[in-house]
Design an enzyme around this catalytic site. Structure first.
Site, mmCIF file in Angstrom:
data_model
loop_
_atom_site.group_PDB
_atom_site.id
_atom_site.type_symbol
_atom_site.label_atom_id
_atom_site.label_comp_id
_atom_site.label_asym_id
_atom_site.label_seq_id
_atom_site.Cartn_x
_atom_site.Cartn_y
_atom_site.Cartn_z
ATOM 1 N N HIS A 12 0.826 -1.209 0.000
ATOM 2 C CA HIS A 12 0.000 0.000 0.000
ATOM 3 C C HIS A 12 0.861 1.260 0.000
ATOM 4 O O HIS A 12 1.787 1.375 0.795
ATOM 5 C CB HIS A 12 -0.869 -0.041 1.262
ATOM 6 C CG HIS A 12 -1.907 1.013 1.374
ATOM 7 N ND1 HIS A 12 -2.147 1.696 2.546
ATOM 8 C CD2 HIS A 12 -2.802 1.501 0.472
ATOM 9 C CE1 HIS A 12 -3.153 2.526 2.373
ATOM 10 N NE2 HIS A 12 -3.571 2.448 1.125
ATOM 11 N N GLU A 39 0.433 -0.493 -4.694
ATOM 12 C CA GLU A 39 -0.645 0.474 -4.892
ATOM 13 C C GLU A 39 -0.067 1.856 -4.626
ATOM 14 O O GLU A 39 0.816 2.023 -3.768
ATOM 15 C CB GLU A 39 -1.786 0.192 -3.896
ATOM 16 C CG GLU A 39 -3.012 1.085 -4.037
ATOM 17 C CD GLU A 39 -3.054 2.300 -3.133
ATOM 18 O OE1 GLU A 39 -4.038 3.033 -3.187
ATOM 19 O OE2 GLU A 39 -2.082 2.539 -2.358
ATOM 20 N N ASP A 41 -1.288 6.365 -4.866
ATOM 21 C CA ASP A 41 -2.338 7.360 -5.101
ATOM 22 C C ASP A 41 -1.806 8.421 -6.058
ATOM 23 O O ASP A 41 -0.722 8.963 -5.837
ATOM 24 C CB ASP A 41 -2.715 8.033 -3.776
ATOM 25 C CG ASP A 41 -3.120 7.019 -2.723
ATOM 26 O OD1 ASP A 41 -4.123 6.333 -2.939
ATOM 27 O OD2 ASP A 41 -2.411 6.910 -1.698
ATOM 28 N N HIS A 54 -1.349 11.198 -1.436
ATOM 29 C CA HIS A 54 -2.636 10.693 -0.953
ATOM 30 C C HIS A 54 -3.623 11.815 -0.677
ATOM 31 O O HIS A 54 -4.751 11.803 -1.161
ATOM 32 C CB HIS A 54 -2.425 9.863 0.317
ATOM 33 C CG HIS A 54 -3.710 9.332 0.880
ATOM 34 N ND1 HIS A 54 -4.510 10.053 1.738
ATOM 35 C CD2 HIS A 54 -4.348 8.148 0.688
ATOM 36 C CE1 HIS A 54 -5.572 9.344 2.055
ATOM 37 N NE2 HIS A 54 -5.505 8.178 1.429
ATOM 38 N N GLU A 114 -4.233 4.138 -7.960
ATOM 39 C CA GLU A 114 -5.490 4.687 -7.454
ATOM 40 C C GLU A 114 -5.584 6.140 -7.898
ATOM 41 O O GLU A 114 -4.768 6.979 -7.496
ATOM 42 C CB GLU A 114 -5.596 4.593 -5.928
ATOM 43 C CG GLU A 114 -6.974 5.103 -5.502
ATOM 44 C CD GLU A 114 -7.150 5.317 -4.012
ATOM 45 O OE1 GLU A 114 -6.419 4.728 -3.201
ATOM 46 O OE2 GLU A 114 -8.046 6.121 -3.688
#
Ligand code: G3P
Ligand code: MG
Length: 246
Positions: A12, A39, A41, A54, A114
């Protein structure tokens, strides 16, 4: 269900909490611990450069202040995105999506992008991020998985790069989420892990979707989800879980 080319374990925000999230340092750390899928952002600068962050605001994880999306990349690129985490990472820059792509592609890692739009820029952010991703991953056997909580961002992604796989993120099951995911041609649902049970898994499977869980940091939760048969677990605990196997 479609062939699924992604590893079951996904780190993450690069590599969770051991290095500053969403920086190249985090990816390097995760890779050094054996992680092969990540992952992150991604949002846009004021001049449409996709970069990793993020929050909507710069304050928590950088030396900057205020909304990130209001600043051009030449300003964002000068910020310190590492000192907040610790002196070891002082001076770590915010990375562009292109910089992260260079790292993961060279190392044959997989990426879940993301799309995290600034409020009011959802569809445009989806279009621009997906367009960059399509160019960066052109000719690659495994494309990045594009995910978002915001359907408008996935709509934009489909407009710009219809062949890149899309996933709807769910933190709560809002009305008609499954019809929206179907209408956007999603291949997967990425759910808060506490939402996942037999019923949700059956619903996803019935629609032909893969089902991934975030953010799974406790072994007891991972065991439950693996026993259910989820396709992916996104975790901060990169030093606690082993990404080996699939
Ligand atoms: O993409 C899964 C997870 O990252 C969604 O939550 O807030 O950590 O971006 P968040
Ligand atoms: Mg995220």
């Amino acid at each position: 269900m479609l062939h699924w080319p992604y590893p079951r374990w996904i780190a993450h925000r690069g590599a969770g909490t051991l290095a500053p999230e969403n920086t190249l340092a985090a990816f390097r750390l995760g890779a050094s611990l054996g992680w092969r899928a990540f992952e992150c952002d991604v949002k846009l600068s004021a001049d449409d450069v996709p970069f990793l962050l993020h929050d909507a605001a710069l304050d928590r994880t950088t030396s900057g202040r205020g909304p990130a999306g209001d600043r051009p990349w030449h300003e964002l690129s000068q910020l310190d995105a590492g000192s907040w985490h610790g002196r070891l990472h002082a001076g770590e820059p915010l990375p562009t999506l292109a910089a992260i792509a260079a790292f993961v592609l060279r190392n044959r890692h997989q990426l879940n992008i993301e799309i995290k739009p600034a409020p009011g820029t959802e569809q445009h952010t989806g279009q621009v991020v997906a367009g960059h991703a399509a160019r960066l991953w052109a000719d690659q056997a495994v494309p990045p998985l594009l995910s978002s909580f915001r359907p408008e961002a996935l709509l934009g992604a489909r407009e710009a790069a219809p062949r890149l796989p899309r996933a709807l993120l769910l933190d709560t099951p809002w009305p008609d989420w499954d019809q929206v995911a179907a209408s956007l041609g999603c291949v997967a649902i990425v759910c808060h892990h506490e939402l996942i049970d037999d019923g949700l898994l059956a619903r996803a499977r019935g629609a032909g979707w893969r089902l991934l869980a975030y953010t799974v940091n406790e072994p007891v939760d991972a065991q439950r989800l693996l026993a259910l048969g989820v396709d992916g677990l996104i975790t901060d605990a990169v030093d606690r879980f082993s990404p080996g196997g699939d």
